[in-house]
Design an enzyme around this catalytic site. Structure first.
Site, PDB file in Angstrom:
ATOM      1  N   HIS A   6       0.605  -0.013   5.675  1.00 11.79           N
ATOM      2  CA  HIS A   6       0.664   0.464   4.264  1.00 11.79           C
ATOM      3  C   HIS A   6      -0.609   1.434   4.201  1.00 11.79           C
ATOM      4  O   HIS A   6      -1.514   1.011   3.703  1.00 11.79           O
ATOM      5  CB  HIS A   6       0.751  -0.388   3.270  1.00 11.79           C
ATOM      6  CG  HIS A   6       1.206   0.075   2.065  1.00 11.79           C
ATOM      7  ND1 HIS A   6       2.241  -0.324   1.036  1.00 11.79           N
ATOM      8  CD2 HIS A   6       0.736   1.124   1.145  1.00 11.79           C
ATOM      9  CE1 HIS A   6       2.490   0.361   0.157  1.00 11.79           C
ATOM     10  NE2 HIS A   6       1.285   1.228   0.116  1.00 11.79           N
TER      11      HIS A   6
ATOM     12  N   HIS B  93       2.255  -5.076  -0.182  1.00 12.23           N
ATOM     13  CA  HIS B  93       0.880  -5.162  -1.037  1.00 12.23           C
ATOM     14  C   HIS B  93       1.156  -6.432  -2.006  1.00 12.23           C
ATOM     15  O   HIS B  93       0.991  -6.601  -3.034  1.00 12.23           O
ATOM     16  CB  HIS B  93       0.220  -4.245  -1.630  1.00 12.23           C
ATOM     17  CG  HIS B  93       1.293  -3.312  -2.480  1.00 12.23           C
ATOM     18  ND1 HIS B  93       2.207  -3.681  -3.196  1.00 12.23           N
ATOM     19  CD2 HIS B  93       1.490  -1.898  -2.376  1.00 12.23           C
ATOM     20  CE1 HIS B  93       3.026  -2.732  -3.733  1.00 12.23           C
ATOM     21  NE2 HIS B  93       2.652  -1.515  -3.098  1.00 12.23           N
TER      22      HIS B  93
ATOM     23  N   LYS C 157      10.946   4.393   1.712  1.00 14.36           N
ATOM     24  CA  LYS C 157      10.186   3.428   0.631  1.00 14.36           C
ATOM     25  C   LYS C 157      10.811   3.635  -0.796  1.00 14.36           C
ATOM     26  O   LYS C 157      11.206   4.459  -1.239  1.00 14.36           O
ATOM     27  CB  LYS C 157       8.869   4.079   0.382  1.00 14.36           C
ATOM     28  CG  LYS C 157       7.938   3.474  -0.626  1.00 14.36           C
ATOM     29  CD  LYS C 157       7.569   2.038  -0.326  1.00 14.36           C
ATOM     30  CE  LYS C 157       6.806   1.555  -1.394  1.00 14.36           C
ATOM     31  NZ  LYS C 157       5.099   1.800  -1.268  1.00 14.36           N
TER      32      LYS C 157
ATOM     33  N   HIS D 216       8.005  -1.373  -3.278  1.00 15.58           N
ATOM     34  CA  HIS D 216       6.757  -1.685  -4.130  1.00 15.58           C
ATOM     35  C   HIS D 216       7.606  -2.742  -4.994  1.00 15.58           C
ATOM     36  O   HIS D 216       8.235  -2.509  -5.992  1.00 15.58           O
ATOM     37  CB  HIS D 216       6.529  -0.542  -4.899  1.00 15.58           C
ATOM     38  CG  HIS D 216       5.521  -0.792  -5.953  1.00 15.58           C
ATOM     39  ND1 HIS D 216       4.031  -0.143  -5.704  1.00 15.58           N
ATOM     40  CD2 HIS D 216       5.344  -1.326  -7.066  1.00 15.58           C
ATOM     41  CE1 HIS D 216       3.385  -0.616  -6.745  1.00 15.58           C
ATOM     42  NE2 HIS D 216       4.177  -1.297  -7.562  1.00 15.58           N
TER      43      HIS D 216
ATOM     44  N   HIS E  25      -2.039   5.595   2.556  1.00 16.50           N
ATOM     45  CA  HIS E  25      -2.015   6.767   1.850  1.00 16.50           C
ATOM     46  C   HIS E  25      -3.284   7.678   2.190  1.00 16.50           C
ATOM     47  O   HIS E  25      -4.199   7.154   2.253  1.00 16.50           O
ATOM     48  CB  HIS E  25      -2.265   6.478   0.340  1.00 16.50           C
ATOM     49  CG  HIS E  25      -1.321   5.591  -0.357  1.00 16.50           C
ATOM     50  ND1 HIS E  25      -0.095   6.280  -0.803  1.00 16.50           N
ATOM     51  CD2 HIS E  25      -1.121   4.357  -0.768  1.00 16.50           C
ATOM     52  CE1 HIS E  25       0.459   5.139  -1.418  1.00 16.50           C
ATOM     53  NE2 HIS E  25      -0.069   4.052  -1.283  1.00 16.50           N
TER      54      HIS E  25
ATOM     55  N   ASP F  17      -3.143  -0.473   2.049  1.00 19.98           N
ATOM     56  CA  ASP F  17      -2.659   0.204   0.753  1.00 19.98           C
ATOM     57  C   ASP F  17      -3.804   1.030   0.285  1.00 19.98           C
ATOM     58  O   ASP F  17      -4.081   1.359  -0.887  1.00 19.98           O
ATOM     59  CB  ASP F  17      -2.304  -0.634  -0.423  1.00 19.98           C
ATOM     60  CG  ASP F  17      -1.692   0.214  -1.549  1.00 19.98           C
ATOM     61  OD1 ASP F  17      -1.190   1.410  -1.213  1.00 19.98           O
ATOM     62  OD2 ASP F  17      -1.589  -0.375  -2.630  1.00 19.98           O
TER      63      ASP F  17
END
Length: 368
Positions: A32, A196, A121, A158, A34, A272
């Protein structure tokens, strides 16, 4: 974990140990991540690439990555930002699509056939950064979810409700009852990653749920293993500790550590890591996200060391996620050593300052 395939080697390590201790692991993956785009991508990607062999790349750009063609173009930009030599030159981005109310089922089929898209996602609309184009009601996605189930492409979730009447600290727990359990009941062959996770409720749900091997997994961040909400709120608001899902009570942190260090194959590493400009974190309405890619493995090693479970780190970091996604385990290794070093106050991302979690603090493990 198949111990015959383990590369984990611990030399002189134990809770509270000192000296020239080292820890060698099969190269981990980040499930996970970004990395943004443009100058920010070019600045932060090498931090991940030097530690991890692969990473699941989040699609919440502006505009979001909603098609296989967009994911392919984004993948090329990531590949171009890799280091030109060293182990980071072989880093592999694993792409995802951003689910919307209008994602066509055929787009899921194209994604599966591409070979480079590894998940779709689910952002509940308004749940976190750049989630405004997310799903307003899963009933709009029934046909698309059917194809996800048929193709075996995982749904990455999420896990928070966005109902404003629900306390922000309870939104993950409520999501389990209102969304996740009905979703898994209605689509029993759907592969789901509960991303997460931050609560005892989520850890217990993932551990105890009736699911076949490889059908339900959960990622856990280093910051949720190491910190509770006091880190963000005591002594003044500390915006660089603000993330979504938000840090919770100490009892929840302890439950996450127990899950991560249990050796249970449903739990695996997902940082994350989410870089934001310093000015947008230290803002009247600061962005959610902690930047940990610079020192991710060191943070995880600290968490597992404090729990006296360094021998369980390799399964969590290197094996469980690869097994869940049906990808080969790494054959090369990384080594950490017990050594004190101080994190920089900030990194430069094309003239933009990004503050790493625990900036200016000393860490006790260092990646060689």
């Amino acid at each position: 974990m198949n111990l015959s395939q383990s590369h984990s080697t611990v030399a002189g390590v134990g809770a509270g140990a000192s000296g020239n201790a080292t820890l060698t692991l099969a190269r981990p993956d980040d499930w996970h991540l970004h990395v943004r785009d443009g100058a920010m991508l070019e600045a932060v990607l090498p931090h991940t690439a030097r530690q991890f062999g692969r990473a699941i790349i989040m699609p919440n750009l502006k505009p979001p990555v909603t098609t296989t063609a967009q994911a392919g173009a984004y993948r090329q930009r990531i590949l171009a930002a890799r280091p030109v030599q060293g182990p980071g030159a072989a880093f592999e981005p694993l792409m995802t699509l951003y689910l919307t109310d209008n994602t066509p089922p055929d787009e899921v089929r194209r994604a599966r056939e591409s070979g480079f898209v590894h998940g779709v996602k689910l952002y509940p609309a308004g749940a976190t950064t750049h989630s405004d184009a997310g799903v307003t009601d899963l009933r709009h996605c029934t046909a698309t979810l059917e194809v996800l189930q048929q193709t075996g492409l995982p749904l990455l979730v999420h896990g928070e409700v966005t109902d404003p009447s629900i306390d922000v600290f309870d939104r993950e727990k409520v999501f389990i009852d209102r969304v996740l359990e009905p979703l898994r009941r209605d689509f029993p062959a759907l592969k789901v990653v509960f991303e997460h996770i931050t609560t005892r409720d989520a850890a217990q749900y993932v551990r105890d749920a009736d699911a076949a091997p490889g059908m339900l997994g959960a990622t856990i961040t280093a910051h949720h293993l190491l910190l509770n909400r006091n880190a963000m709120l005591v002594g003044g608001i500390r915006p660089h500790y603000y993330c979504l899902p938000v840090l919770k009570r100490e009892a929840h942190r302890v439950a996450l550590v127990e899950a991560a260090t249990s050796g249970h194959p449903r739990f695996f590493l997902g940082t994350d890591s989410a870089p934001h400009p310093k000015g947008l974190k230290e803002h009247a309405c600061g962005c959610a996200g902690c930047y940990t890619a610079l020192h991710a493995l060191e943070l995880y090693a600290q968490a597992f060391d404090e729990a006296g479970a360094l021998d369980r780190l390799e399964g969590f970091a290197s094996f469980h996620g690869a097994d869940f996604y049906g990808l080969p385990r790494a054959t090369d290794t990384v080594t950490l050593e017990r050594a004190s070093w101080t994190l920089p106050e900030a990194i430069d991302a094309g003239g933009i300052s990004v503050v790493p979690l625990k900036a200016g603090e000393a860490l006790g493990w260092k990646l060689r």
